[in-house]
Scaffold this motif. Structure first.
Motif, PDB file in Angstrom:
ATOM      1  N   THR A 108      -6.982  -1.055  -5.552  1.00 48.34           N
ATOM      2  CA  THR A 108      -8.049  -0.378  -5.172  1.00 48.34           C
ATOM      3  C   THR A 108      -7.575   0.998  -4.412  1.00 48.34           C
ATOM      4  OG1 THR A 108      -7.457  -1.565  -2.868  1.00 48.34           O
ATOM      5  CG2 THR A 108      -9.185  -2.648  -4.375  1.00 48.34           C
ATOM      6  N   PHE A 109      -8.512   1.937  -4.561  1.00 42.20           N
ATOM      7  CA  PHE A 109      -8.543   3.483  -3.980  1.00 42.20           C
ATOM      8  C   PHE A 109      -9.306   3.692  -2.890  1.00 42.20           C
ATOM      9  CE2 PHE A 109      -7.171   2.873  -8.412  1.00 42.20           C
ATOM     10  CZ  PHE A 109      -5.906   3.195  -8.686  1.00 42.20           C
ATOM     11  N   LYS A 110      -8.568   4.085  -2.084  1.00 43.42           N
ATOM     12  CA  LYS A 110      -9.723   4.511  -1.023  1.00 43.42           C
ATOM     13  C   LYS A 110      -9.201   5.960  -0.462  1.00 43.42           C
ATOM     14  CE  LYS A 110     -10.866   3.194   3.898  1.00 43.42           C
ATOM     15  NZ  LYS A 110     -10.650   2.374   4.970  1.00 43.42           N
ATOM     16  N   ARG A 111     -10.238   6.985  -0.448  1.00 43.02           N
ATOM     17  CA  ARG A 111      -9.893   8.274   0.027  1.00 43.02           C
ATOM     18  C   ARG A 111      -9.973   8.183   1.493  1.00 43.02           C
ATOM     19  NH1 ARG A 111     -12.361  13.843  -2.518  1.00 43.02           N
ATOM     20  NH2 ARG A 111     -11.515  15.282  -0.504  1.00 43.02           N
ATOM     21  N   GLN A 112      -8.678   9.107   2.054  1.00 47.43           N
ATOM     22  CA  GLN A 112      -8.681   9.211   3.486  1.00 47.43           C
ATOM     23  C   GLN A 112      -9.154  10.511   4.250  1.00 47.43           C
ATOM     24  OE1 GLN A 112      -4.419   8.315   3.745  1.00 47.43           O
ATOM     25  NE2 GLN A 112      -4.914   6.141   4.613  1.00 47.43           N
TER      26      GLN A 112
ATOM     27  N   ILE B 169      -3.746   3.406  -1.844  1.00 48.01           N
ATOM     28  CA  ILE B 169      -3.699   2.777  -3.050  1.00 48.01           C
ATOM     29  C   ILE B 169      -3.248   1.224  -2.642  1.00 48.01           C
ATOM     30  CG2 ILE B 169      -3.147   2.398  -5.389  1.00 48.01           C
ATOM     31  CD1 ILE B 169      -2.507   5.252  -5.446  1.00 48.01           C
ATOM     32  N   THR B 170      -3.951   0.203  -3.254  1.00 48.61           N
ATOM     33  CA  THR B 170      -3.200  -1.112  -2.683  1.00 48.61           C
ATOM     34  C   THR B 170      -3.547  -2.006  -4.008  1.00 48.61           C
ATOM     35  OG1 THR B 170      -4.146  -0.715  -0.210  1.00 48.61           O
ATOM     36  CG2 THR B 170      -3.626  -3.117  -1.150  1.00 48.61           C
ATOM     37  N   GLY B 171      -2.601  -2.659  -4.250  1.00 51.72           N
ATOM     38  CA  GLY B 171      -2.837  -3.616  -5.279  1.00 51.72           C
ATOM     39  C   GLY B 171      -1.779  -4.447  -5.698  1.00 51.72           C
ATOM     40  N   GLN B 172      -1.949  -5.006  -7.090  1.00 47.68           N
ATOM     41  CA  GLN B 172      -0.629  -5.552  -7.853  1.00 47.68           C
ATOM     42  C   GLN B 172      -0.590  -5.026  -9.378  1.00 47.68           C
ATOM     43  OE1 GLN B 172       0.931  -8.416  -7.009  1.00 47.68           O
ATOM     44  NE2 GLN B 172       0.011  -9.066  -5.143  1.00 47.68           N
ATOM     45  N   GLY B 173       0.408  -4.537  -9.514  1.00 49.26           N
ATOM     46  CA  GLY B 173       0.914  -3.825 -10.644  1.00 49.26           C
ATOM     47  C   GLY B 173       1.467  -2.530 -10.618  1.00 49.26           C
ATOM     48  N   THR B 174       1.198  -1.702 -11.570  1.00 42.86           N
ATOM     49  CA  THR B 174       1.861  -0.251 -11.383  1.00 42.86           C
ATOM     50  C   THR B 174       0.789   0.963 -11.527  1.00 42.86           C
ATOM     51  OG1 THR B 174       3.925  -1.312 -12.661  1.00 42.86           O
ATOM     52  CG2 THR B 174       3.655   1.322 -12.696  1.00 42.86           C
ATOM     53  N   VAL B 175       0.970   1.762 -10.952  1.00 44.06           N
ATOM     54  CA  VAL B 175       0.118   2.765 -10.696  1.00 44.06           C
ATOM     55  C   VAL B 175       1.059   4.195 -11.241  1.00 44.06           C
ATOM     56  CG1 VAL B 175       0.462   3.491  -8.185  1.00 44.06           C
ATOM     57  CG2 VAL B 175      -1.536   4.338  -9.613  1.00 44.06           C
ATOM     58  N   TYR B 176       0.239   5.085 -12.090  1.00 41.64           N
ATOM     59  CA  TYR B 176       0.967   5.938 -12.391  1.00 41.64           C
ATOM     60  C   TYR B 176       0.370   7.373 -11.917  1.00 41.64           C
ATOM     61  CZ  TYR B 176       3.000   3.074 -15.873  1.00 41.64           C
ATOM     62  OH  TYR B 176       3.571   1.697 -16.405  1.00 41.64           O
TER      63      TYR B 176
ATOM     64  N   THR C 162       0.774  -1.371  -0.142  1.00 43.14           N
ATOM     65  CA  THR C 162       0.170   0.031  -0.015  1.00 43.14           C
ATOM     66  C   THR C 162       0.931   1.368   0.034  1.00 43.14           C
ATOM     67  OG1 THR C 162      -1.842  -0.985   1.324  1.00 43.14           O
ATOM     68  CG2 THR C 162      -1.835   1.386   1.149  1.00 43.14           C
ATOM     69  N   ILE C 163       0.304   2.245  -0.832  1.00 46.30           N
ATOM     70  CA  ILE C 163       1.037   3.588  -0.723  1.00 46.30           C
ATOM     71  C   ILE C 163       0.043   4.777  -0.408  1.00 46.30           C
ATOM     72  CG2 ILE C 163       2.931   2.925  -2.154  1.00 46.30           C
ATOM     73  CD1 ILE C 163       1.398   4.497  -4.390  1.00 46.30           C
ATOM     74  N   ARG C 164       0.340   5.894  -0.085  1.00 47.46           N
ATOM     75  CA  ARG C 164      -0.642   6.856  -0.067  1.00 47.46           C
ATOM     76  C   ARG C 164      -0.240   8.016  -1.284  1.00 47.46           C
ATOM     77  NH1 ARG C 164      -0.713   8.978   6.002  1.00 47.46           N
ATOM     78  NH2 ARG C 164       1.404   7.725   6.125  1.00 47.46           N
ATOM     79  N   ALA C 165      -1.027   8.627  -1.564  1.00 47.92           N
ATOM     80  CA  ALA C 165      -0.930   9.499  -2.774  1.00 47.92           C
ATOM     81  C   ALA C 165      -1.702  10.629  -2.483  1.00 47.92           C
ATOM     82  CB  ALA C 165      -0.723   8.907  -3.983  1.00 47.92           C
ATOM     83  N   LEU C 166      -1.489  11.745  -3.285  1.00 47.51           N
ATOM     84  CA  LEU C 166      -2.333  12.838  -3.423  1.00 47.51           C
ATOM     85  C   LEU C 166      -3.726  12.590  -4.220  1.00 47.51           C
ATOM     86  CD1 LEU C 166      -2.831  15.974  -3.221  1.00 47.51           C
ATOM     87  CD2 LEU C 166      -1.787  15.905  -5.547  1.00 47.51           C
ATOM     88  N   ASN C 167      -4.915  12.810  -3.578  1.00 44.22           N
ATOM     89  CA  ASN C 167      -6.164  12.493  -3.989  1.00 44.22           C
ATOM     90  C   ASN C 167      -6.241  12.849  -5.497  1.00 44.22           C
ATOM     91  OD1 ASN C 167      -9.041  11.231  -3.703  1.00 44.22           O
ATOM     92  ND2 ASN C 167      -9.376  13.086  -3.842  1.00 44.22           N
ATOM     93  N   GLY C 168      -6.662  12.003  -6.226  1.00 42.69           N
ATOM     94  CA  GLY C 168      -6.954  12.773  -7.763  1.00 42.69           C
ATOM     95  C   GLY C 168      -5.664  12.547  -8.624  1.00 42.69           C
TER      96      GLY C 168
ATOM     97  N   GLY D 133      -4.933   9.910   6.974  1.00 41.08           N
ATOM     98  CA  GLY D 133      -4.421   8.684   7.344  1.00 41.08           C
ATOM     99  C   GLY D 133      -4.227   8.925   8.912  1.00 41.08           C
ATOM    100  N   GLU D 134      -4.235  10.145   9.498  1.00 41.92           N
ATOM    101  CA  GLU D 134      -3.806  10.068  10.741  1.00 41.92           C
ATOM    102  C   GLU D 134      -4.582  10.225  11.973  1.00 41.92           C
ATOM    103  OE1 GLU D 134      -1.849  14.069  10.355  1.00 41.92           O
ATOM    104  OE2 GLU D 134      -0.461  13.379   8.752  1.00 41.92           O
ATOM    105  N   GLY D 135      -5.999   9.896  11.540  1.00 43.40           N
ATOM    106  CA  GLY D 135      -6.929   9.636  12.624  1.00 43.40           C
ATOM    107  C   GLY D 135      -7.515  10.935  12.882  1.00 43.40           C
ATOM    108  N   LEU D 136      -8.514  11.002  13.927  1.00 40.87           N
ATOM    109  CA  LEU D 136      -9.313  12.013  14.403  1.00 40.87           C
ATOM    110  C   LEU D 136      -8.357  13.080  14.818  1.00 40.87           C
ATOM    111  CD1 LEU D 136     -11.893  13.453  14.646  1.00 40.87           C
ATOM    112  CD2 LEU D 136     -12.214  12.119  16.961  1.00 40.87           C
TER     113      LEU D 136
END
Length: 220
Positions: free
Chosen positions: A44-48, A74-81, A28-34, A53-56
């Motif tokens: 799979t993409f999940k907005r934080q 972003i979590t998965g198998q493959g390459t994301v650009y 998993t990595i974290r990336a700028l939304n959009g 992702g630092e909690g309340l």
């Protein structure tokens, strides 16, 4: 991490100077939304949200400090650009160090890295980013954005560095950061440099600057 488990490491690489490619193998990595422009494989993409992702508690600290950060997981198998408005991308490897970076200059980071809010007080006068900045710490890679290629400038006790706040992107190492106001008779008479507010760094470390300013010059 539980016994018997191990981390897979996302591989960050540049695809040209303005696009980041990250190869994932179930991690998993974290990336700028959009910022996703393409991917292959299964992702799979999940907005934080603004907490990144630092909690309340992290979200509340960011709201108080005026330091927003909207990331997706972003979590998965493959390459994301990943890319953002055709700005330049620079990779910064961390091996237990802490990187301080403007939230707007953060494109992506390894999922193993921790983020938080660092209150910086008057430093916010220089950029309009509020009273805080984002800190990233741990072991992994951070991808930062800059208007033009980011330039890494070394700071030593013998060579302190002064930086235009609008050109500042990030810094790491054992650095002391001060806000210096150049309000003197030379400025009043129009003979100064025109950069009335500067960041001054002393110690051991690296400061990343961009060859462009975010906005107009701030004078006090």
């Amino acid at each position: 991490m539980r016994p018997g488990m191990f981390w897979t490491v996302a591989r960050f690489r540049l695809n040209g100077s303005k696009m980041l490619a990250v190869e994932l193998a179930g991690d998993t990595i974290r990336a700028l939304n959009g910022s996703m422009v393409a991917y292959d494989g299964q992702m799979t993409f999940k907005r934080q949200g603004i907490s990144g992702g630092e909690g309340l508690r992290g979200a509340l600290k960011r709201r108080i400090a005026g330091e927003s950060m909207t990331l997706m997981e972003i979590t998965g198998q493959g390459t994301v650009y990943l890319a953002s408005e055709a700005t330049e991308v620079t990779l910064v490897p961390l091996n237990g160090e802490t990187l301080f970076v403007e939230s707007e200059s953060l494109l992506a980071l390894d999922g193993r890295l921790q983020t938080g809010v660092q209150f910086v007080g008057l430093r916010g006068m220089g950029t309009g980013q509020g009273l805080a900045t984002t800190k990233v710490e741990g072991h992994g890679t951070v991808a930062i954005l800059s208007d033009g290629p980011a330039i890494a400038l070394e700071v030593t006790p013998q060579t302190p560095l002064s930086v235009d706040p609008h050109a500042y992107v990030a810094h790491s190492g054992r650095l002391r950061q001060d806000v210096v106001t150049d309000v003197n008779w030379r400025t009043v008479l129009g003979q100064g440099s025109g950069e009335s507010v500067q960041f001054r760094y002393q110690g051991h470390g690296v400061v990343y600057v961009q060859p462009a300013e975010r906005g107009g010059i701030l004078e006090i």
